[in-house]
Design a protein around this motif. Structure first.
Motif, mmCIF file in Angstrom:
data_model
loop_
_atom_site.group_PDB
_atom_site.id
_atom_site.type_symbol
_atom_site.label_atom_id
_atom_site.label_comp_id
_atom_site.label_asym_id
_atom_site.label_seq_id
_atom_site.Cartn_x
_atom_site.Cartn_y
_atom_site.Cartn_z
ATOM 1 N N UNK A 38 -9.243 13.625 -22.579
ATOM 2 C CA UNK A 38 -10.037 14.623 -23.280
ATOM 3 C C UNK A 38 -10.342 14.198 -24.711
ATOM 4 N N UNK A 39 -9.315 13.869 -25.479
ATOM 5 C CA UNK A 39 -9.546 13.504 -26.872
ATOM 6 C C UNK A 39 -10.260 12.164 -26.983
ATOM 7 N N UNK A 40 -9.985 11.239 -26.064
ATOM 8 C CA UNK A 40 -10.702 9.966 -26.066
ATOM 9 C C UNK A 40 -12.183 10.173 -25.786
ATOM 10 N N UNK A 41 -12.499 11.064 -24.844
ATOM 11 C CA UNK A 41 -13.889 11.381 -24.540
ATOM 12 C C UNK A 41 -14.594 12.058 -25.703
ATOM 13 N N UNK A 42 -13.886 12.966 -26.385
ATOM 14 C CA UNK A 42 -14.495 13.622 -27.546
ATOM 15 C C UNK A 42 -14.776 12.627 -28.665
ATOM 16 N N UNK A 43 -13.860 11.690 -28.877
ATOM 17 C CA UNK A 43 -14.098 10.698 -29.934
ATOM 18 C C UNK A 43 -15.252 9.773 -29.574
ATOM 19 N N UNK A 44 -15.358 9.383 -28.312
ATOM 20 C CA UNK A 44 -16.484 8.551 -27.895
ATOM 21 C C UNK A 44 -17.795 9.310 -28.052
ATOM 22 N N UNK A 45 -17.796 10.580 -27.657
ATOM 23 C CA UNK A 45 -18.994 11.399 -27.842
ATOM 24 C C UNK A 45 -19.327 11.543 -29.329
ATOM 25 N N UNK A 46 -18.295 11.667 -30.155
ATOM 26 C CA UNK A 46 -18.526 11.729 -31.601
ATOM 27 C C UNK A 46 -19.165 10.461 -32.136
ATOM 28 N N UNK A 47 -18.743 9.318 -31.615
ATOM 29 C CA UNK A 47 -19.351 8.048 -32.027
ATOM 30 C C UNK A 47 -20.816 7.992 -31.602
ATOM 31 N N UNK A 48 -21.104 8.479 -30.400
ATOM 32 C CA UNK A 48 -22.490 8.481 -29.934
ATOM 33 C C UNK A 48 -23.344 9.468 -30.726
ATOM 34 N N UNK A 49 -22.761 10.587 -31.140
ATOM 35 C CA UNK A 49 -23.489 11.541 -31.985
ATOM 36 C C UNK A 49 -23.766 10.911 -33.345
ATOM 37 N N UNK A 50 -22.823 10.144 -33.862
ATOM 38 C CA UNK A 50 -23.061 9.431 -35.119
ATOM 39 C C UNK A 50 -24.241 8.479 -34.986
ATOM 40 N N UNK A 133 -25.672 17.815 -26.473
ATOM 41 C CA UNK A 133 -26.203 17.353 -27.774
ATOM 42 C C UNK A 133 -27.643 16.884 -27.614
ATOM 43 N N UNK A 134 -27.922 16.117 -26.576
ATOM 44 C CA UNK A 134 -29.289 15.624 -26.388
ATOM 45 C C UNK A 134 -30.247 16.758 -26.042
ATOM 46 N N UNK A 135 -29.790 17.756 -25.293
ATOM 47 C CA UNK A 135 -30.639 18.891 -24.983
ATOM 48 C C UNK A 135 -30.968 19.690 -26.227
ATOM 49 N N UNK A 136 -29.993 19.872 -27.089
ATOM 50 C CA UNK A 136 -30.224 20.579 -28.345
ATOM 51 C C UNK A 136 -31.135 19.765 -29.255
ATOM 52 N N UNK A 137 -30.958 18.440 -29.255
ATOM 53 C CA UNK A 137 -31.699 17.567 -30.165
ATOM 54 C C UNK A 137 -33.116 17.266 -29.784
ATOM 55 N N UNK A 138 -33.524 17.574 -28.553
ATOM 56 C CA UNK A 138 -34.888 17.266 -28.114
ATOM 57 C C UNK A 138 -35.850 18.222 -28.800
ATOM 58 N N UNK A 139 -36.867 17.661 -29.444
ATOM 59 C CA UNK A 139 -37.896 18.485 -30.090
ATOM 60 C C UNK A 139 -39.255 18.045 -29.573
ATOM 61 N N UNK A 140 -39.804 18.837 -28.663
ATOM 62 C CA UNK A 140 -41.118 18.510 -28.096
ATOM 63 C C UNK A 140 -42.175 19.418 -28.644
#
Length: 140
Positions: A38-50, A133-140
Motif C-alpha cells: 500500500x505505502x509503496x504504491x502510494x509513493x510510486x503514484x506520488x512520483x508519477x504525480x510529480x 489523478x488523470x481523470x481529474x487532470x484531463x481538461x478538454x
C-alpha cells in the motif's frame, strides 16, 4: 510541454528516480518492518504525480504509455489469486506460505506468497490513484 519550468523538470527527473527506489525498498521491507504494497504504491503514484506536475499529461503519457485501468485489473488478479490460492491447498482464506531459499547473490532468504499479494495491492493502488489523478487532470 511547459517551457519555463526547466529547474522543476530537471529536479523532478532525479527526484522521481529516488522516490521510486525508496518505494521499492518500502515494498520489500513490508514483511519485517512497516511498509508493504500500500505505502509503496502510494509513493510510486506520488512520483508519477510529480512527473505530471513538472511536465504535462501528454508528455508523461508519451513517456509512460500505460493504461492504469489494466494495471488495476492485473493487481486485483494477483491479490485475489494469491488470497484464494490458499483454498486450493485446503487452508483458510488468505493463508500465506513461506520457505527459506539460498539465492545466488543474496544468500539465504525467505520468500513469501504474501509478496505476491502485496504486489497486487501495489498495482491496485498505483492503478486506481493514477486513474483518478488523470481523470481529474484531463481538461478538454
Amino acid at each position: 510541454m511547459k517551457t519555463n519550468d526547466v529547474i522543476l523538470q530537471t529536479v523532478t527527473k532525479v527526484t522521481v528516480f529516488i522516490i521510486i527506489l525508496f518505494s521499492l525498498r518500502l515494498f520489500f521491507s513490508g514483511h519485517y518492518t512497516p511498509g508493504g504494497g500500500f505505502i509503496g504504491g502510494l509513493m510510486t503514484a506520488g512520483a508519477l504525480v510529480l512527473l505530471l506536475l513538472a511536465f504535462d499529461l501528454k508528455t508523461v503519457a508519451n513517456i509512460l504509455p500505460i493504461d492504469y485501468k489494466i494495471v488495476t485489473a492485473i493487481g486485483l488478479l494477483f491479490a485475489i489469486g494469491t488470497a484464494a490460492g490458499a483454498l486450493l491447498f485446503n487452508v483458510p482464506f488468505l493463508t500465506h506460505a513461506f520457505d527459506y531459499f539460498t539465492l545466488p547473490v543474496i544468500g539465504k532468504t525467505s520468500l513469501h506468497t504474501a509478496v505476491l499479494f502485496d504486489t497486487g495491492v501495489y498495482l491496485v493502488v498505483v492503478g486506481v490513484t493514477m486513474t483518478i489523478i488523470q481523470t481529474i487532470g484531463v481538461s478538454d
